[in-house]
Design an enzyme around this catalytic site. Structure first.
Site, PDB file in Angstrom:
ATOM      1  N   ASN A   9      47.286  -6.196   2.330  1.00 28.00           N
ATOM      2  CA  ASN A   9      46.241  -7.174   2.642  1.00 28.00           C
ATOM      3  C   ASN A   9      46.259  -7.336   4.163  1.00 28.00           C
ATOM      4  OD1 ASN A   9      44.564  -9.344   2.942  1.00 28.00           O
ATOM      5  ND2 ASN A   9      45.707 -10.721   1.583  1.00 28.00           N
ATOM      6  N   ARG A  93      43.273  -5.035  -0.394  1.00 32.68           N
ATOM      7  CA  ARG A  93      42.324  -6.134  -0.531  1.00 32.68           C
ATOM      8  C   ARG A  93      41.230  -5.922   0.507  1.00 32.68           C
ATOM      9  NH1 ARG A  93      43.476 -12.569  -0.052  1.00 32.68           N
ATOM     10  NH2 ARG A  93      41.393 -13.201  -0.699  1.00 32.68           N
ATOM     11  N   HIS A 181      37.083 -14.878  -2.855  1.00 31.53           N
ATOM     12  CA  HIS A 181      38.303 -15.225  -3.621  1.00 31.53           C
ATOM     13  C   HIS A 181      38.239 -14.682  -5.047  1.00 31.53           C
ATOM     14  CE1 HIS A 181      39.063 -18.827  -0.743  1.00 31.53           C
ATOM     15  NE2 HIS A 181      39.872 -17.831  -0.440  1.00 31.53           N
ATOM     16  N   GLY A 210      43.532 -22.936  -0.597  1.00 25.53           N
ATOM     17  CA  GLY A 210      44.550 -22.417   0.321  1.00 25.53           C
ATOM     18  C   GLY A 210      44.088 -22.688   1.735  1.00 25.53           C
ATOM     19  N   GLY A 212      41.939 -20.710   3.191  1.00 30.13           N
ATOM     20  CA  GLY A 212      40.547 -20.599   2.761  1.00 30.13           C
ATOM     21  C   GLY A 212      40.440 -21.378   1.466  1.00 30.13           C
ATOM     22  N   ARG A 241      37.706 -23.675   8.843  1.00 28.68           N
ATOM     23  CA  ARG A 241      36.277 -23.368   8.651  1.00 28.68           C
ATOM     24  C   ARG A 241      35.507 -24.602   8.204  1.00 28.68           C
ATOM     25  NH1 ARG A 241      37.288 -18.282   4.740  1.00 28.68           N
ATOM     26  NH2 ARG A 241      39.426 -18.199   5.460  1.00 28.68           N
ATOM     27  N   ARG A 285      49.921 -29.821   4.557  1.00 32.41           N
ATOM     28  CA  ARG A 285      51.218 -30.511   4.511  1.00 32.41           C
ATOM     29  C   ARG A 285      51.399 -31.435   5.711  1.00 32.41           C
ATOM     30  NH1 ARG A 285      55.146 -25.723   3.103  1.00 32.41           N
ATOM     31  NH2 ARG A 285      53.394 -24.828   4.201  1.00 32.41           N
ATOM     32  N   GLY A 328      47.774 -22.347  -2.273  1.00 34.03           N
ATOM     33  CA  GLY A 328      48.757 -23.190  -1.576  1.00 34.03           C
ATOM     34  C   GLY A 328      48.656 -24.673  -1.847  1.00 34.03           C
ATOM     35  N   GLU A 379      46.956 -12.693  -6.504  1.00 30.38           N
ATOM     36  CA  GLU A 379      45.950 -11.694  -6.143  1.00 30.38           C
ATOM     37  C   GLU A 379      46.576 -10.308  -6.004  1.00 30.38           C
ATOM     38  OE1 GLU A 379      45.359 -14.686  -3.236  1.00 30.38           O
ATOM     39  OE2 GLU A 379      43.205 -14.258  -3.131  1.00 30.38           O
TER      40      GLU A 379
HETATM   41  P1  ADP Z   1      46.324 -18.553   2.414  1.00 31.21           P
HETATM   42  O1  ADP Z   1      44.896 -18.875   2.103  1.00 31.21           O
HETATM   43  O2  ADP Z   1      46.581 -18.241   3.850  1.00 31.21           O
HETATM   44  O3  ADP Z   1      46.986 -17.589   1.431  1.00 31.21           O
HETATM   45  P2  ADP Z   1      47.912 -20.563   1.078  1.00 31.21           P
HETATM   46  O4  ADP Z   1      47.322 -20.319  -0.276  1.00 31.21           O
HETATM   47  O5  ADP Z   1      49.345 -20.244   1.290  1.00 31.21           O
HETATM   48  O6  ADP Z   1      47.055 -19.950   2.236  1.00 31.21           O
HETATM   49  O7  ADP Z   1      47.700 -22.122   1.393  1.00 31.21           O
HETATM   50  C1  ADP Z   1      48.078 -22.700   2.595  1.00 31.21           C
HETATM   51  C2  ADP Z   1      47.840 -24.203   2.514  1.00 31.21           C
HETATM   52  O8  ADP Z   1      48.652 -24.740   1.459  1.00 31.21           O
HETATM   53  C3  ADP Z   1      48.225 -24.944   3.786  1.00 31.21           C
HETATM   54  O9  ADP Z   1      47.245 -25.929   4.098  1.00 31.21           O
HETATM   55  C4  ADP Z   1      49.525 -25.618   3.389  1.00 31.21           C
HETATM   56  O10 ADP Z   1      49.743 -26.819   4.082  1.00 31.21           O
HETATM   57  C5  ADP Z   1      49.240 -25.922   1.933  1.00 31.21           C
HETATM   58  N1  ADP Z   1      50.474 -26.257   1.224  1.00 31.21           N
HETATM   59  C6  ADP Z   1      51.514 -25.449   0.911  1.00 31.21           C
HETATM   60  N2  ADP Z   1      52.487 -26.175   0.301  1.00 31.21           N
HETATM   61  C7  ADP Z   1      52.042 -27.457   0.234  1.00 31.21           C
HETATM   62  C8  ADP Z   1      52.569 -28.685  -0.275  1.00 31.21           C
HETATM   63  N3  ADP Z   1      53.759 -28.735  -0.823  1.00 31.21           N
HETATM   64  N4  ADP Z   1      51.799 -29.797  -0.157  1.00 31.21           N
HETATM   65  C9  ADP Z   1      50.595 -29.751   0.412  1.00 31.21           C
HETATM   66  N5  ADP Z   1      50.036 -28.638   0.909  1.00 31.21           N
HETATM   67  C10 ADP Z   1      50.748 -27.510   0.817  1.00 31.21           C
END
Ligand code: ADP
Length: 398
Positions: A9, A93, A181, A210, A212, A241, A285, A328, A379
């Protein structure tokens, strides 16, 4: 000795990879990792399926490693990692498949040329997705490569859901809603029957939250509508975004602020969303841990937009049987899930607070009319499954 499939990816500043080994009909993750900061402070990390670090390397800050050198490092690592196993294919991807690529496809020079024509539809992602395919095709022409698209899963959307209210000529030229997605939603649709047979055959809204973020309406496991459109900037506010934005704002910025297309692009892709509203961070977070009112505002807006899109997608489905949180934020934030569910009480959503705090997978109360789930997406496994199937290992399941 096992058959191995590598999933790549490649983004603008990182290349993520996963190595799967075929164990009978199953595909088991063996090692995964990434090289990030390709043009700033490159760092390579690889971890085994138990999370233990297998390999690591950092380059001095300021090193412009670039995509080609990063790919070489990665392939060297995988070569030693594979030992006795046999690499049978590489899955990639690719963000945009437009209308021509309705499913994963084996890559050759002609297919790459066709995908290059789609670069204007996703200028920030598509060139990076294609670069390793081209490099590998040159270095190892016999190695089967398969491209899997973020758009394909949404090609089941009815015509009306793909249409902008623009003149027909533009629609025919490909200016339409594609949705993204798709590999994440396809994975969720593939595992949902194991969790909730009724939801799998009924009306479900999946939330991929996430960096995105988007939402997808699934009817009987098929995508019928989603929040992302022509590009992956539409719909929900994301880490950086904007999400949906009145196009009049862009005209205003060009006319009154003298912004050109590139400046607008930076604004709507890199400087907005949670980061722009809070002025603090794009990371949920960090915002959840902050008592700054601007962080609170960014979270409020994020949840408000989800609330409205949920109503819209439920309307597109003609009702709602289930909600699935993933990615995420969706998988890891009980606080955001709780807010979204509270806002959706009018749809018949009732949360089980204890189950939500524990992470589910079922997080709705026993009497909730709408079932609510928190399900990890995968994914990479979806891409590995597709790759294995396309290169002729029919009948395999991951
Ligand atoms: P990507 O789209 O880059 O794959 P992810 O699916 O890993 O991203 O998501 C990243 C997001 O998830 C970030 O905003 C991160 O803060 C959030 N995140 C990860 N763990 C937690 C948590 N325990 N509580 C709140 N948000 C979280």
């Amino acid at each position: 000795m096992a058959d191995a499939i590598v999933v790549l990816n490649a983004g603008s500043s990182s290349i993520k990879f996963s190595l799967f080994l075929a164990r009978g009909a199953e595909l088991a993750l063996d090692v995964r990792g990434q090289i990030e900061g390709l043009y700033t402070a490159p760092r390579f990390v690889a971890k085994g399926r138990d999370g233990a670090q297998r390999s690591e390397k950092s380059w001095p800050p300021g090193t412009k490693l670039g995509h080609d050198a990063a790919l070489r490092h990665l392939l060297d690592f995988l070569q030693t990692e594979l030992a006795d196993d046999r690499l049978v294919g590489v899955g990639h991807r690719v963000v945009h498949g437009a209308l021509d690529f309705r499913e994963p496809v084996r890559m050759d020079a002609a297919a790459i040329a066709q995908l290059e024509k789609l670069v204007p539809l996703a200028p920030l992602h598509q060139p990076h997705n294609l670069a390793p395919i081209r490099a590998l095709l040159a270095a190892a022409p016999e190695l089967p490569q398969v491209a899997c698209f973020d758009t394909s899963f949404h090609r089941t959307n009815p015509e009306i859901a793909q249409r902008f209210a623009l003149p027909a000529e533009l629609h025919e030229a490909g200016v339409r809603r594609y949705g993204f997605h798709g590999l994440s939603y396809e994975y969720i649709a593939s595992v949902l029957p194991q969790y909730d047979a009724e939801a799998a055959s009924g009306r479900t809204v999946a939330l991929h939250l996430g960096n995105g973020a988007s939402m997808c309406a699934l009817a009987g496991g098929r995508s019928v509508a989603s929040t992302m459109g022509f590009t992956a900037v539409d719909g929900l506010p994301m880490g950086t975004r904007t999400g949906a934005l009145d196009p009049g704002v862009i005209l205003y910025l060009m006319d009154e602020r003298g912004m050109d297309a590139r400046a607008v692009e930076r604004l709507i892709y890199n400087e907005s969303g949670l980061l722009g509203v809070s002025g603090i961070s794009s990371d949920m977070r960090t915002l959840l841990g902050s008592d700054d009112p601007r962080a609170q505002l960014a979270i409020d807006l994020y949840c408000y937009r989800i609330r409205r899109e949920l109503g819209s997608l439920a309307a597109a489905l003609g009702g709602l049987d289930a909600i699935v949180f993933t990615a995420g934020i969706g998988e890891n934030s009980p606080a955001i899930r709780a807010r979204v569910c509270r806002d959706a009480a009018w749809l018949g959503v009732e949360l089980d607070a204890a189950a939500n705090a524990q992470g589910g997978p079922r997080i709705s109360a026993a009497g909730s009319r709408v079932a609510v789930w928190s399900i990890p997406t995968n994914e990479e496994l979806m891409i590995a499954r597709h790759t294995r199937r396309v290169i002729g290992k029919a009948g395999a399941r991951g």
